[in-house]
Design an enzyme around this catalytic site. Structure first.
Site, PDB file in Angstrom:
ATOM      1  N   ASP A  92      -1.330  -6.193   7.834  1.00 38.01           N
ATOM      2  CA  ASP A  92      -2.738  -6.167   8.474  1.00 38.01           C
ATOM      3  C   ASP A  92      -3.218  -7.753   8.588  1.00 38.01           C
ATOM      4  O   ASP A  92      -4.505  -7.726   8.894  1.00 38.01           O
ATOM      5  CB  ASP A  92      -3.651  -5.371   7.405  1.00 38.01           C
ATOM      6  CG  ASP A  92      -3.742  -6.428   6.180  1.00 38.01           C
ATOM      7  OD1 ASP A  92      -5.059  -6.589   5.940  1.00 38.01           O
ATOM      8  OD2 ASP A  92      -2.872  -6.860   5.332  1.00 38.01           O
ATOM      9  N   ASP A 139       2.981  -4.668   3.209  1.00 39.26           N
ATOM     10  CA  ASP A 139       1.967  -5.403   2.459  1.00 39.26           C
ATOM     11  C   ASP A 139       1.124  -4.580   1.645  1.00 39.26           C
ATOM     12  O   ASP A 139       1.247  -3.336   1.656  1.00 39.26           O
ATOM     13  CB  ASP A 139       1.025  -6.229   3.493  1.00 39.26           C
ATOM     14  CG  ASP A 139      -0.086  -7.066   2.930  1.00 39.26           C
ATOM     15  OD1 ASP A 139       0.223  -8.025   1.856  1.00 39.26           O
ATOM     16  OD2 ASP A 139      -1.166  -6.730   3.538  1.00 39.26           O
ATOM     17  N   ASP A 199      -2.504  -5.393  -0.061  1.00 44.19           N
ATOM     18  CA  ASP A 199      -4.099  -5.388   0.040  1.00 44.19           C
ATOM     19  C   ASP A 199      -4.570  -5.401   1.849  1.00 44.19           C
ATOM     20  O   ASP A 199      -4.007  -6.208   2.528  1.00 44.19           O
ATOM     21  CB  ASP A 199      -4.516  -6.692  -0.263  1.00 44.19           C
ATOM     22  CG  ASP A 199      -4.412  -6.888  -1.841  1.00 44.19           C
ATOM     23  OD1 ASP A 199      -5.514  -6.625  -2.615  1.00 44.19           O
ATOM     24  OD2 ASP A 199      -3.420  -7.134  -2.312  1.00 44.19           O
TER      25      ASP A 199
END
Length: 233
Positions: A177, A12, A14
């Site tokens: 995250d 991922d 961001d």
């Protein structure tokens, strides 16, 4: 050409590769300020909101308005493209890679792993940001929110990222995250390592990922354990 025996590590963007929260919140605040509402979000206290996307930031800001302050119908739809425009113009002012990111990417590549990005950030913005951060050439593929008609947690963007990079889904895993990443990995039938150095920190362990990543220094060993090594000759 990447070794077909190598495993694929999909990231991922961001909150996983880089802390983009301050620049994202600045873009949302620019929209609020254009409506003379002030800066409704705080770049530190609201960092976690930023990683849930532009519309989530707009809604969080609107929710803080006093009851007698009414927005015109369609405010979110008006502000969202404006937010993207503000963000595109200042995409890497405060954004920084998390400690150890570059060294981990270099080590993974040296160990023969294929690297890819699968993000819910619009693809054009993701491409620009990865170049600004100096790591775009580390990734064999990049799938954004609008690359396909669907986005994470649908498994198809993840599958496309692995396949476009020349890897095999059964020999891959995701680094992320959020709960979205956890759900994506589960839908794709792969393992996920969630980072413990983002805004939510160790609290992500509540999602029962296969691994929690305390620092990027730990990622090469994890990849070797899950995928083996196929060092390039």
């Amino acid at each position: 050409m990447a070794d077909r025996r190598a495993g694929t590590v999909v990231f991922d963007l961001d909150g996983t590769l880089a802390d983009t929260s301050a620049d994202l919140i600045a873009a949302a605040n620019a929209c609020f300020q254009a409506r003379e509402l002030g800066a409704l979000l705080d770049p530190v206290a609201d960092a976690l909101i930023a990683f849930h996307g532009g519309r989530a930031m707009l809604r969080a800001g609107y929710a803080r308005l006093p009851a007698d302050r009414l927005l015109p119908p369609g405010a979110e739809d008006e502000d969202y493209p404006r937010l993207l425009d503000h963000y595109a113009g200042a995409i890497a002012v405060h954004t920084r890679l998390y400690p150890g990111t570059e060294a981990a990417l270099e080590r993974l590549a040296a160990d023969g792993h294929i690297l890819a990005v699968c993000t819910n950030k619009p693809a054009a913005l993701a491409e620009v940001l990865l170049r600004e951060l100096g790591i775009r050439d580390r990734f064999a593929a990049m799938i954004g929110a609008d690359t396909l008609p669907v986005r994470k947690p649908d498994p198809r963007p993840y599958i496309a990222a692995v396949q476009d990079a020349g890897g095999e889904v059964t020999h891959s895993f995701l680094v992320g995250d959020t709960d979205t990443d956890r759900k994506t990995a589960r839908a794709a039938g792969v393992r996920v390592a969630l980072v413990a150095f983002g805004p939510e920190g160790a609290g992500l362990s509540r999602l029962s990922p296969e691994a929690m990543l305390d620092h990027y220094d730990d990622l090469p060993a994890l990849a070797a354990d899950w995928l083996g090594q196929s060092r390039r000759q």
